[in-house]
Structure formats: structure tokens, C-alpha cells
Write a protein that holds these residues in place. Structure first.
Motif, PDB file in Angstrom:
ATOM      1  N   PHE A 276      12.371  -6.028 -13.066  1.00 57.29           N
ATOM      2  CA  PHE A 276      13.418  -5.303 -12.352  1.00 57.29           C
ATOM      3  C   PHE A 276      13.088  -4.950 -10.900  1.00 57.29           C
ATOM      4  O   PHE A 276      13.877  -4.346 -10.220  1.00 57.29           O
ATOM      5  N   ASP A 277      11.873  -5.291 -10.466  1.00 60.59           N
ATOM      6  CA  ASP A 277      11.521  -5.020  -9.068  1.00 60.59           C
ATOM      7  C   ASP A 277      10.923  -6.288  -8.447  1.00 60.59           C
ATOM      8  O   ASP A 277       9.759  -6.304  -8.029  1.00 60.59           O
ATOM      9  N   PRO A 278      11.713  -7.375  -8.441  1.00 60.02           N
ATOM     10  CA  PRO A 278      11.148  -8.641  -7.951  1.00 60.02           C
ATOM     11  C   PRO A 278      10.861  -8.566  -6.449  1.00 60.02           C
ATOM     12  O   PRO A 278      11.546  -7.850  -5.722  1.00 60.02           O
ATOM     13  N   LYS A 279       9.829  -9.284  -6.032  1.00 51.98           N
ATOM     14  CA  LYS A 279       9.448  -9.311  -4.611  1.00 51.98           C
ATOM     15  C   LYS A 279       9.408 -10.757  -4.160  1.00 51.98           C
ATOM     16  O   LYS A 279       8.319 -11.309  -3.914  1.00 51.98           O
TER      17      LYS A 279
ATOM     18  N   THR B 294       6.855 -12.970  -1.447  1.00 49.36           N
ATOM     19  CA  THR B 294       5.706 -12.189  -1.006  1.00 49.36           C
ATOM     20  C   THR B 294       4.469 -12.718  -1.713  1.00 49.36           C
ATOM     21  O   THR B 294       4.562 -13.509  -2.656  1.00 49.36           O
ATOM     22  N   LEU B 295       3.321 -12.253  -1.248  1.00 46.78           N
ATOM     23  CA  LEU B 295       2.042 -12.723  -1.766  1.00 46.78           C
ATOM     24  C   LEU B 295       1.916 -12.496  -3.283  1.00 46.78           C
ATOM     25  O   LEU B 295       1.379 -13.313  -4.015  1.00 46.78           O
ATOM     26  N   ASN B 296       2.451 -11.333  -3.765  1.00 40.58           N
ATOM     27  CA  ASN B 296       2.273 -10.963  -5.165  1.00 40.58           C
ATOM     28  C   ASN B 296       3.427 -11.386  -6.057  1.00 40.58           C
ATOM     29  O   ASN B 296       3.487 -11.011  -7.219  1.00 40.58           O
ATOM     30  N   ALA B 297       4.367 -12.179  -5.506  1.00 38.08           N
ATOM     31  CA  ALA B 297       5.609 -12.470  -6.219  1.00 38.08           C
ATOM     32  C   ALA B 297       5.392 -13.180  -7.547  1.00 38.08           C
ATOM     33  O   ALA B 297       6.064 -12.886  -8.526  1.00 38.08           O
ATOM     34  N   GLY B 298       4.459 -14.089  -7.604  1.00 34.83           N
ATOM     35  CA  GLY B 298       4.329 -14.906  -8.808  1.00 34.83           C
ATOM     36  C   GLY B 298       5.396 -15.982  -8.802  1.00 34.83           C
ATOM     37  O   GLY B 298       6.205 -16.070  -7.868  1.00 34.83           O
ATOM     38  N   PRO B 299       5.428 -16.832  -9.842  1.00 32.56           N
ATOM     39  CA  PRO B 299       6.316 -17.986  -9.845  1.00 32.56           C
ATOM     40  C   PRO B 299       7.785 -17.684 -10.149  1.00 32.56           C
ATOM     41  O   PRO B 299       8.625 -18.559  -9.971  1.00 32.56           O
ATOM     42  N   PHE B 300       8.125 -16.475 -10.631  1.00 31.12           N
ATOM     43  CA  PHE B 300       9.514 -16.232 -11.030  1.00 31.12           C
ATOM     44  C   PHE B 300      10.402 -16.030  -9.801  1.00 31.12           C
ATOM     45  O   PHE B 300      10.041 -15.323  -8.867  1.00 31.12           O
ATOM     46  N   ALA B 301      11.597 -16.616  -9.857  1.00 34.39           N
ATOM     47  CA  ALA B 301      12.586 -16.392  -8.796  1.00 34.39           C
ATOM     48  C   ALA B 301      13.378 -15.124  -9.107  1.00 34.39           C
ATOM     49  O   ALA B 301      13.363 -14.630 -10.229  1.00 34.39           O
TER      50      ALA B 301
ATOM     51  N   PRO C  80      -0.202   2.144 -13.142  1.00 35.10           N
ATOM     52  CA  PRO C  80       0.675   3.316 -13.261  1.00 35.10           C
ATOM     53  C   PRO C  80       1.194   3.830 -11.914  1.00 35.10           C
ATOM     54  O   PRO C  80       2.016   4.740 -11.880  1.00 35.10           O
ATOM     55  N   ASN C  81       0.765   3.243 -10.810  1.00 35.09           N
ATOM     56  CA  ASN C  81       1.044   3.851  -9.501  1.00 35.09           C
ATOM     57  C   ASN C  81       2.446   3.623  -8.954  1.00 35.09           C
ATOM     58  O   ASN C  81       2.850   4.275  -7.988  1.00 35.09           O
ATOM     59  N   GLY C  82       3.189   2.670  -9.508  1.00 38.13           N
ATOM     60  CA  GLY C  82       4.535   2.417  -9.003  1.00 38.13           C
ATOM     61  C   GLY C  82       5.204   1.367  -9.858  1.00 38.13           C
ATOM     62  O   GLY C  82       4.934   0.186  -9.707  1.00 38.13           O
ATOM     63  N   TRP C  83       6.024   1.779 -10.786  1.00 35.16           N
ATOM     64  CA  TRP C  83       6.609   0.811 -11.721  1.00 35.16           C
ATOM     65  C   TRP C  83       8.034   1.204 -12.069  1.00 35.16           C
ATOM     66  O   TRP C  83       8.540   2.205 -11.580  1.00 35.16           O
TER      67      TRP C  83
ATOM     68  N   SER D 197       6.590  -0.458  -1.992  1.00 32.39           N
ATOM     69  CA  SER D 197       6.325  -1.168  -0.740  1.00 32.39           C
ATOM     70  C   SER D 197       6.451  -2.678  -0.957  1.00 32.39           C
ATOM     71  O   SER D 197       6.537  -3.146  -2.092  1.00 32.39           O
ATOM     72  N   GLU D 198       6.429  -3.422   0.129  1.00 29.66           N
ATOM     73  CA  GLU D 198       6.641  -4.862   0.004  1.00 29.66           C
ATOM     74  C   GLU D 198       5.579  -5.537  -0.865  1.00 29.66           C
ATOM     75  O   GLU D 198       5.864  -6.449  -1.632  1.00 29.66           O
ATOM     76  N   ASP D 199       4.338  -5.032  -0.771  1.00 33.44           N
ATOM     77  CA  ASP D 199       3.284  -5.607  -1.620  1.00 33.44           C
ATOM     78  C   ASP D 199       3.280  -4.982  -3.018  1.00 33.44           C
ATOM     79  O   ASP D 199       2.471  -5.344  -3.864  1.00 33.44           O
ATOM     80  N   GLY D 200       4.170  -4.025  -3.235  1.00 38.14           N
ATOM     81  CA  GLY D 200       4.289  -3.411  -4.559  1.00 38.14           C
ATOM     82  C   GLY D 200       3.203  -2.403  -4.886  1.00 38.14           C
ATOM     83  O   GLY D 200       3.166  -1.851  -5.974  1.00 38.14           O
ATOM     84  N   LEU D 201       2.296  -2.154  -3.944  1.00 40.36           N
ATOM     85  CA  LEU D 201       1.116  -1.348  -4.264  1.00 40.36           C
ATOM     86  C   LEU D 201       1.383   0.150  -4.281  1.00 40.36           C
ATOM     87  O   LEU D 201       0.626   0.917  -4.860  1.00 40.36           O
ATOM     88  N   GLU D 202       2.472   0.575  -3.609  1.00 40.00           N
ATOM     89  CA  GLU D 202       2.740   2.011  -3.654  1.00 40.00           C
ATOM     90  C   GLU D 202       4.228   2.291  -3.593  1.00 40.00           C
ATOM     91  O   GLU D 202       5.022   1.455  -3.193  1.00 40.00           O
ATOM     92  N   VAL D 203       4.561   3.515  -4.038  1.00 39.56           N
ATOM     93  CA  VAL D 203       5.949   3.949  -3.986  1.00 39.56           C
ATOM     94  C   VAL D 203       6.229   4.470  -2.586  1.00 39.56           C
ATOM     95  O   VAL D 203       5.480   5.296  -2.060  1.00 39.56           O
TER      96      VAL D 203
END
Lengths: 434, 533
Positions: free
Chosen positions: A75-78, A81-88, A358-361, A380-386
Motif C-alpha cells: 500500500f505504500d509503493p515507491k 526508487t532504489l528500494n522499490a523492488g520489482p513490483f509496479a 517498525p519505523n514507518g509502515w 520519505s522517498e526512501d521509505g526509511l522514515e515517516v
């Protein structure tokens, strides 16, 4: 394991807090006390402790992703970005909101759903986080807090209802803690099979069973008199409940064979899909709380293939549940909550997996008067923080309570005699409600 | 403050010394093991009785032989006694038969089976996902219990395990937690020290003086452990693991998540080990099991005491600290000291507790003690744990004895299926014992309608218990005796016989056997069966 340094809500009530509430009570005085009583009475009609907003849920269905699902792959696709993974990422029924490509059916229901992308918790260990997300409290070792379903059962209890008010499907459940044992979850280990032992054995019928029960009552009178304690009381209470259940016509809510095959197939015809269908049938019959688990999300390795498989199970079941409830005019009075015990790391590890995060999900809510088609908070764009509107577990719990008309400030007493609030230090997420 | 305890102990060696000396003298005087147990037992009773007197609580009288026997069987072997054991014990006229029974059970295979299961659950919980590790650890625990390995050596072996896990099953404890330093620190501090350190994994403890640095300092001791798998080539070109080797590497620190700080190993008193990193788990075990570490013996005697007495001096068992002061602080100190002086001998500790009047009181309350849940004025009722309940059910349904036509493997499979289902219904992955009747309706349904109860209680079913009783016993009296002995491990009272006579007359069954079916069912479903009292 990802956790943060900081204070915590391990403890429940300090003396100061008690003092505040007493002072508050004295200051606000008798009029508000009467108001409180009136409010309790009106609970079933409308519950309005937050100015300007109302909520009307009567039931709650939780879809629990055991192990912790990846927010980036749901539900929070990126994308890109670097951390996106293969899913569109794909568009949904709401402009501007995107889901993972493996949730196509649910994407069509997005107008019913609120996506919270800014959950922040501090528990990165499965057992502790699971406890936190089920009870609203971090485990303390000393107090056993009641699970959300038991809280719902306790406050929304209907004495005449023969089915359990709290049902857990597909996984063992947490307990009613310091609340009465009658609010313990009823566990259905596999919804694809008939509920075991719900019918009398061949040589038994209701009349003979009544006679047996009377014999049991007579014979243990003496023992119970000499051993009056919690254990004996709990033992008595569940036998009464079991007896009521066996003889209830409502028991057919557990029987999925009464459902058209096409419906069952639409839910997916698997353990999770059938669990969701059973949840709908139970809610229809009057059960207050149902939790359905889908296990397997602890994807430290091979995250994408495993997540894809799981999403293929989740997508039809979740979307069909929302649609089915809406078709039957049950969605407005039923909250559907999707979550796991934490999210997963944005960074993909060397085993093509994602670790605990647990930091941002993300969690997803719909129905029960909750405003659909919106996103709350952001990472954030890299998903590392809220980066916007962090939401805590107590906030989430306070919102659920608010929606169900449960006073989240109410106190119950632990076994050790300490007063403990339903939710400690949470504020209702007002954006969820109109 | 909890932490200061470590220091105060060291500052006060005199008290300790006097205690040790006094105990050694006492020990020297009482020449036999028996004498030592008796003096310990007497001390426990004197102290508990004095507290009761101070509180003006009248203790309950001693339990009947049948009540004692059922309780001691459940506590030591995890299931109710056989009918033969009950009858034999009740007919035994010797004066010290309770003491003899305690010794006999502690020396039995059933004791080893049950305590192996208990210890396994305490050490690695009930998570059954890795059977290989569970069985490896179980094998090692059973062997250790069979040799009555001193508890300090037992703990040392678990913490310091290295080398081949095939040869040293203790290594499975580390493996179960995937060698994770934080998980091992959390678990080790809870179980071996009774300290709720796991909270400090994510944040400073709010009520106790534990900081995150303390927790990660402890975790760092486990940072030196690595696993090496030994493979063997298979014919199809694949390979399989034949052994796993635990190795120590020279690495000695962990990072607090979210920070860049590396924390070196550090004991809970703030001191750091002087050993090289490859030996640091040895240093940790030496510190944990050290004579001047007050928590080590306190935690285990409190746990064992709680198991038998239904309530620990400190509750919760991992709640040592400011927030939960012990109910009997002096007695806890004394019992811990006594355990240490007697070579960390768990069997000695068990005998000392079980021979007390306090343990052997009846669970029936009187007016003066009905509300007491703190001073051991009566035997506290303990709900059967899931496993106790299950194995007692097997006993009272004659599951193993009567199903002779099935072979052993088939029987084990059936047993395993029942047990899995039973545990699924009540388990939430906890490390502590789970009560059988914690309130879930499916369990009640299983007892009311399930095949295990109803097949054995069907008078027509060959291989069922009721069928067997009605066939072998001809008189009503003998039949009632057998049914009560099998289920409640006692003879029926006169009032119960009269009640059944009336039931036979009023139930209007054409066949008396149906009334016996009802009785057998009612007793198996009674609170008296479901509780350890």
C-alpha cells in the motif's frame, strides 16, 4: 531488527495520571458526571466524544498479516526508487492513490479504504509486536492485557447472543487477559473444515445432555463450595457458553456449505478466503469481532516471489469482503482493518528479502463510518522514515474504540489490582471520520 | 534499586559468610541426605507458619492421602496417577509413605519425561516449527536431568555450548534463537536471572533501573557465535547437512539499532569481562552463576517453588526488581542459599519443598483463610496446564492401555494429532505453562462432544474404558469405585453413591449402562478433574 531509542508506553498508569483524573473530575464536577452516565446510555445510538464527528460501527473484522507484510510491496509503493523492488504500482479507483500491481481487485475498492502510511511503533520482535498490535500495549510480563476482540466482546457484549462475540480464524489467539474469561476468543483453526465437536455425538440428544449437565452441576456443588476461585468460575462459565452454542440456530454461520459456490470461489476457496467469508457470515449473524490471519509474511529471503503468492491470496479475499459487506449494507456498520505486526525494511537484503521494520509502515481501514478514498501520513522517498503525521498504536486503537462506541479512557483492573485504561495515551485519528 | 543489589552483596560479605558457615555446620551435624532435607523442610514450615500466625490466618489441615497423591503425581510426572497407584498408596500403611512416594516419583521415567518437556518449554517455548532443534535439546535435557546435573553446570552448558550440535545437544538452545544476541540476552536474563530485561531492548525500563546499554551490553556476549554447517554429498548430486558446528569468533560488540554506537560486552553490574572475545560466553556464564550473583539462585528457586506451590514468592517469575517485592523475602533468600550450599541440586530442592506441611495441606479453605492468596495457608488450586490435562485425559480414558490392537506407531500418531489440536486451541506461543481451561469454548466442546471422551465413555465401544469397567466389574459398588478412581483418583463418598442410586431410579433409562455413561462423562468434565487441587 529495527528499533528506536526513546520512551515507551510499557507502563499503564502512574500515580500522577491518577491524580490528574481525580482533579479533573473534581473540577469538572457533577454535571459532567451525569453527562457521562447519559453518554453511556446513548452509546448504542450515537457516540460523540470528539466534537463534530460521529461514528457508527457495530462490528470489526481484522485481517492480520502474520509475520509483517511489506508496505512497499502493498500500500505504500515507491516506484522508480532504489528500494522499490520489482513490483509496479497501479492506479486505483481513487485518483492519486496507487497500490502494488498484485492488488488489482482491491484497487477497485480503494474508495472504501483509508490508507495510513505512517504507522510508527517500537517493537521489532515478532512476539512482542504481535502482542502490541493485538492489545495496544507493549508486553510488560506482569500484566496480561486483553486482545482487541476481547475488549470489543466485553464492551459490546450481548448476553442473549449465543455465538461467541469474538472469533479468531486460522491462528491461535491472544486472550481476554484481565477481563472475564467469557470474552476469550473462539478459535477456528481451519475454516475449510466443519467446526469440530459442535454437534452432540451420535448417542446424545438435547434432553439427555440436559440431564447430564444437571448431574455435573449436582456432583460438583460440594467441590465448588470448598474451592471458590477464578479457575472454578471460569470452568463453569465456558460450559454454559458451550451449551448455548451447541443448541443455537445461529451456529449455521460457521457452515460455509450454505453459501453459493460462486461466492466461495470469489473469495478464493482457500483457508484465508474461506476465513473472510466466515467472518462476513458471523458478522451478519451478530458477532462483534472476527480476526482472520494470513501467515507467511516473514520474508527475510525471497520476499518478492513469496509476497506475490500471498498477495494473490489476499487480493480476492479482501476485495470481495469489502464488496460483499457493501452489497449487504453491512459495510457502514463494520470496520475492516488490515495490518501485520510491523512492516518490512525498505532496503532489500542480500537474500532478496526484507527484514523487520517498525519505523514507518502501513495499515488499511475501511467501513464502519470511516471515510474512504484517502491516504493519511507519508514516508520519505526512501521509505526509511515517516515524514508526515506519525500514527501510534494507541492512536489506532483509540480510533477503533471511538468508531465502535467504546470509551477508550475507561479503566479495568488488572489481576494485581491496578487500574488500566482500554487505551493508554492515544488520540482519535480525526481524518478517518467525517 | 535492583542494580545496587549486585553491589550491596559484595559490600556485605559478612552476612553471607555467617550464613554459609552456619549452614555448613548444620550440614556437618546432619550426616545423612535425609537429615538435610528434613531440616530444610522444617525451616520452610516454621517460617511460613510464623507468617500465618502473624497475619492471624488459620492454615487448612493436611490433605487426605488421595488428594496428596493426585497432586504430587501431577506436579512431578505431569499426569494423574493410575488406578493401581491410587489403590496401592491408599492401602500402604507405613508411616513415611508420602516421603517414599516423593522419592519414588522423582526417580521415575515419567518424572524425566515430564520435566524434560517442562524445561524445553521454559527454554525455547512451544514453537514447534523446528523439530530437529527441539528434539536435540530435549535429548540433552533428559540426559542432564537423569544425571541430576547441578543447575549451575546445566546453565553454563547452555550458555557456553560450542562444537558439534550433534554431540552437544545444549547448542540447540542458541540455535533456536538463530544465535541472535538480542533474543538470547532477553531470554537468558528472564529465565536464568528472573529479570525483565526484554523491555530494555527497545527502551530504557520505566520502573527498574535498566537502560538500553545494559541490555545491549548483555547481548554483546553472544555476538561471538557463528554456525558452520557440515555437508555430505548425496548420490543425486545434492548435499545434505550432517552436522552443525558452533564456533566462537573474535567479535565482541553489538550496535543499538538506529544508532552508530557499538556496545561492548558488559555485565549488569557495569563491569566488563577481562577475557578475549572468543571466550566471552564463558565469562558471562561465570558471572551469571557466580555465588555472589544474588539473582541466579533466587530466580530458579522461585520458579520451582511457584511450580509446586501455585504461587511464587515473586510474581511474575521474571519480575525481580522494585516493582514486585517478594512476599517472603527472608525465606526466598534462605531457600536460594540452601540450594547453593547443597550443590545446586534440583532434586534436593524438590524434595525439600514437597515434604513440607505447606505443600501437603488440603486445598479446601476455612473461614479464616478463604481469601488468602499470599501466605500459603492452603494448597492453592492450579489449573492443569495443557499438557497435564492432555496426558491425564489419556490416562483416564485408558487410551494407551486398552487400545491393544493398534500398534505403537499408530497410537503415537493418534496421540500426536490429539495433542496438536489441543495445543492449537489454547496456545499463543508463550514460554510459560499454558492453562488448559483458560476459557476457550472449543476446548469445552472437545470435552463435551469430542471423540476421545465419548468413545471411551460409550458402554458399547470395545477398547473404551467404560465398556471395560462394566464388563470386568459386576457390582454397582465396584463399578462406581473404578469410575471415580479412574477419573478423580479417589473413591466415591457415601453421598455420591447415594446420589447415583437416585439418578439410576429417576433417569428412566432402560439400560443402566447409560447412567454410568453419564456419570463417567460428568466426572471427566468436572472442575475437580480440570484442576490440580
Amino acid at each position: 531488527m529495527n528499533t528506536q531509542v526513546g520512551v515507551h508506553e510499557c507502563e499503564t498508569l502512574d500515580p500522577q495520571q491518577k491524580d490528574v483524573s481525580r482533579r479533573y473530575f473534581l473540577k469538572v464536577g457533577v454535571s459532567s458526571f451525569l453527562g457521562l452516565i447519559a453518554m453511556r446510555h446513548l452509546q448504542s445510538l450515537a457516540w460523540t466524544p470528539v466534537e463534530g464527528i460521529t461514528a457508527s460501527a457495530k462490528h470489526c473484522i481484522v485481517l492480520f498479516m502474520n509475520g509483517g507484510a511489506s508496505q512497499l510491496d502493498t500500500f505504500d509503493p515507491k516506484p522508480d526508487t532504489l528500494n522499490a523492488g520489482p513490483f509496479a504500482a497501479i492506479p486505483t479507483s481513487v485518483e492519486g492513490i496507487q497500490f502494488s500491481e498484485h492488488l488489482p481487485q482491491l484497487a477497485e475498492q480503494a474508495h472504501h479504504l483509508s490508507i495510513i502510511r505512517s504507522m510508527v511503533t517500537r517493537e521489532g520482535n515478532h512476539e512482542r509486536a504481535r502482542y502490541l498490535l493485538h492489545t495496544g500495549y507493549a508486553p510488560t510480563g506482569s500484566v496480561t492485557h486483553p486482545t482487541l476482540g476481547s475488549i470489543a466482546s466485553h464492551y459490546l457484549n450481548d448476553e442473549d447472543f449465543e455465538l461467541p462475540n469474538c472469533v479468531n480464524i486460522n491462528a491461535p489467539a491472544f486472550t481476554s487477559g484481565f477481563l472475564s474469561a467469557e470474552h476469550d476468543p473462539f478459535v477456528v483453526s481451519d475454516p475449510m473444515k466443519p467446526i469440530e465437536d459442535i454437534k452432540y455425538p451420535p448417542q446424545m440428544d438435547a434432553r439427555r445432555f440436559e440431564q447430564r449437565l444437571r448431574m455435573l452441576t449436582d456432583l460438583e456443588k460440594d467441590f465448588l463450595k470448598k474451592h471458590a476461585n477464578r479457575s472454578t468460575e471460569a470452568h463453569q462459565a465456558i460450559y454454559k457458553k458451550a451449551d448455548k452454542l451447541i443448541n443455537s440456530p445461529n451456529v449455521k454461520a460457521f457452515d460455509l456449505s450454505q453459501e453459493p459456490l460462486a461466492i466461495r470461489e470469489a473469495y478464493g476457496m482457500n483457508q484465508f478466503g474461506d476465513g473472510c467469508l466466515m467472518a462476513r457470515r458471523l458478522v451478519e449473524a451478530g458477532t462483534k469481532f472476527v480476526e482472520v490471519s494470513l501467515d507467511g509474511w516473514d520474508t527475510h529471503n525471497n520476499n518478492f516471489e513469496r509476497s506475490k503468492n500471498l498477495l494473490e491470496t489476499l487480493d480476492p479475499a479482501f476485495s470481495m469482503l469489502v464488496k460483499d459487506l457493501a452489497d449487504r449494507d453491512l459495510l457502514d456498520e463494520t470496520i475492516v482493518l488490515w495490518l501485520g505486526e510491523f512492516g518490512r525494511t525498505p532496503k532489500i537484503n542480500e537474500n532478496d528479502g526484507r527484514d523487520h521494520f517498525p519505523n514507518g509502515w502501513s495499515v488499511v481501514l475501511g467501513g464502519g463510518g470511516i471515510r474512504g478514498g484517502q491516504v493519511i501520513g507519508a514516508t520519505s522517498e526512501d521509505g526509511l522514515e515517516v515524514v508526515d503525521r506519525p500514527v501510534s498504536v494507541p492512536d489506532l486503537f483509540a480510533s477503533l474504540c471511538f468508531s465502535l462506541g467504546i470509551d477508550s479512557e475507561d479503566q479495568n483492573y488488572s489481576r494485581g489490582g491496578r487500574p488500566i485504561r482500554v487505551v493508554n495515551d492515544g488520540s482519535v485519528i480525526e481524518e478517518l471520520f467525517d | 534499586m535492583m542494580k545496587s543489589l549486585f553491589q550491596t552483596r559484595r559490600n556485605l560479605p559478612h552476612g553471607l559468610l555467617i550464613c554459609v558457615c552456619a549452614s555448613i555446620i548444620l550440614w556437618a551435624i546432619s550426616s545423612s541426605v535425609e537429615g538435610r532435607i528434613w531440616s530444610g523442610t522444617k525451616h520452610l514450615d516454621r517460617h511460613i507458619d510464623a507468617r500465618l500466625k502473624e497475619q492471624e490466618i488459620k492454615p487448612s489441615k493436611q490433605s487426605s492421602d488421595a488428594e496428596f497423591l493426585r497432586r504430587v503425581h501431577l506436579d512431578l510426572t505431569g499426569k494423574i496417577p493410575t488406578v493401581e497407584a491410587v489403590v496401592g498408596f491408599l492401602e500402604d500403611g507405613s508411616k513415611n509413605k508420602r516421603k517414599k512416594k516423593i522419592d519414588e516419583l522423582i526417580g521415575s521415567e515419567l518424572y524425566l519425561d515430564y520435566w524434560t518437556r517442562l524445561w524445553t518449554n521454559w527454554l525455547i517455548g512451544r514453537d514447534d516449527s523446528n523439530r530437529e532443534e527441539r528434539m536435540g535439546l530435549e535429548g540433552w535435557i533428559r540426559e542432564s536431568l537423569a544425571q541430576n546435573m547441578p543447575y549451575n553446570q546445566f546453565v553454563t552448558a547452555l550458555i557456553t555450548a560450542e562444537g558439534s550440535v550433534e554431540e552437544n545437544g545444549a547448542g540447540n538452545y542458541l540455535l533456536r534463537y538463530n544465535l541472535s544476541p538480542v533474543d538470547l540476552a532477553s531470554h537468558t536474563s528472564r529465565l536464568f536471572l528472573g529479570l525483565p530485561m526484554q523491555c530494555a531492548q527497545c527502551h530504557d525500563h520505566k520502573t527498574e533501573a535498566w537502560y538500553q546499554e545494559d541490555f545491549y551490553g548483555l547481548a554483546a556476549f553472544f555476538a561471538n557465535t557463528r554456525l558452520e554447517r557440515i555437508y555430505e554429498a548425496e548420490e543425486d548430486g545434492g548435499r545434505r547437512v550432517v552436522d552443525r558446528i558452533l564456533k566462537n569468533v573474535p567479535r565482541g560488540s553489538v550496535r543499538i539499532p538506529g544508532t552508530h554506537e557499538r556496545i561492548p560486552p558488559s555485565f549488569l553490574d557495569g563491569k566488563q569481562p577481562k577475557t578475549q572475545p572468543t571466550k566471552q560466553r564463558f565469562a558471562l556464564s561465570e558471572w551469571i552463576t557466580a555465588k555472589d550473583n544474588p539473582h541466579f539462585c533466587h530466580a530458579i528457586v522461585n520458579r520451582i517453588w511457584a511450580h509446586f506451590m501455585g504461587k511464587g514468592f515473586v510474581e511474575p517469575l521474571d519480575g525481580f526488581g522494585e516493582e514486585y517485592p517478594p512476599s517472603h523475602p527472608k525465606l526466598l533468600d534462605w531457600l536460594a542459599e540452601d540450594f547453593m550450599i547443597h550443590g545446586y541440586d534440583l532434586r534436593y530442592l524438590t524434595r525439600t519443598i514437597l515434604n513440607t506441611k505447606a505443600y501437603q495441606r488440603t486445598s479446601e479453605t476455612n473461614k479464616s483463610n478463604q481469601y488468602d492468596d499470599l501466605y500459603y495457608s492452603h494448597a492453592y488450586v492450579k489449573p492443569l496446564t495443557a499438557e497435564q490435562f492432555f496426558y491425564s485425559m489419556l490416562e483416564s480414558t485408558g487410551f494407551e492401555r486398552l487400545q491393544k490392537r493398534r500398534d505403537r506407531g499408530q497410537l503415537e500418531n493418534m496421540k500426536q494429532r490429539y495433542l496438536e489440536r489441543f495445543l492449537f486451541l489454547i496456545d499463543n506461543g508463550e514460554m510459560e505453562e499454558v492453562e488448559a481451561f483458560n476459557g476457550t469454548v472449543p476446548q469445552a466442546l472437545m470435552m463435551i462432544n469430542g471423540s476421545l471422551v465419548n468413545d471411551s465413555g460409550n458402554h458399547k465401544a470395545r477398547g473404551g474404558l467404560l465398556h471395560h469397567i462394566l464388563k470386568t466389574q459386576r457390582s454397582k459398588r465396584a463399578r462406581l469405585d473404578q469410575i471415580y478412581l479412574t477419573t478423580l483418583s479417589r473413591y466415591p463418598r457415601t453421598s455420591e453413591r447415594t446420589y447415583f442410586d437416585r439418578y439410576l431410579r429417576s433417569s428412566l433409562y432402560r439400560n443402566d449402562a447409560l447412567a454410568y455413561e453419564d456419570l463417567y462423562w460428568a466426572l471427566l468434565n468436572s472442575a475437580e478433574f480440570a484442576l490440580n487441587h
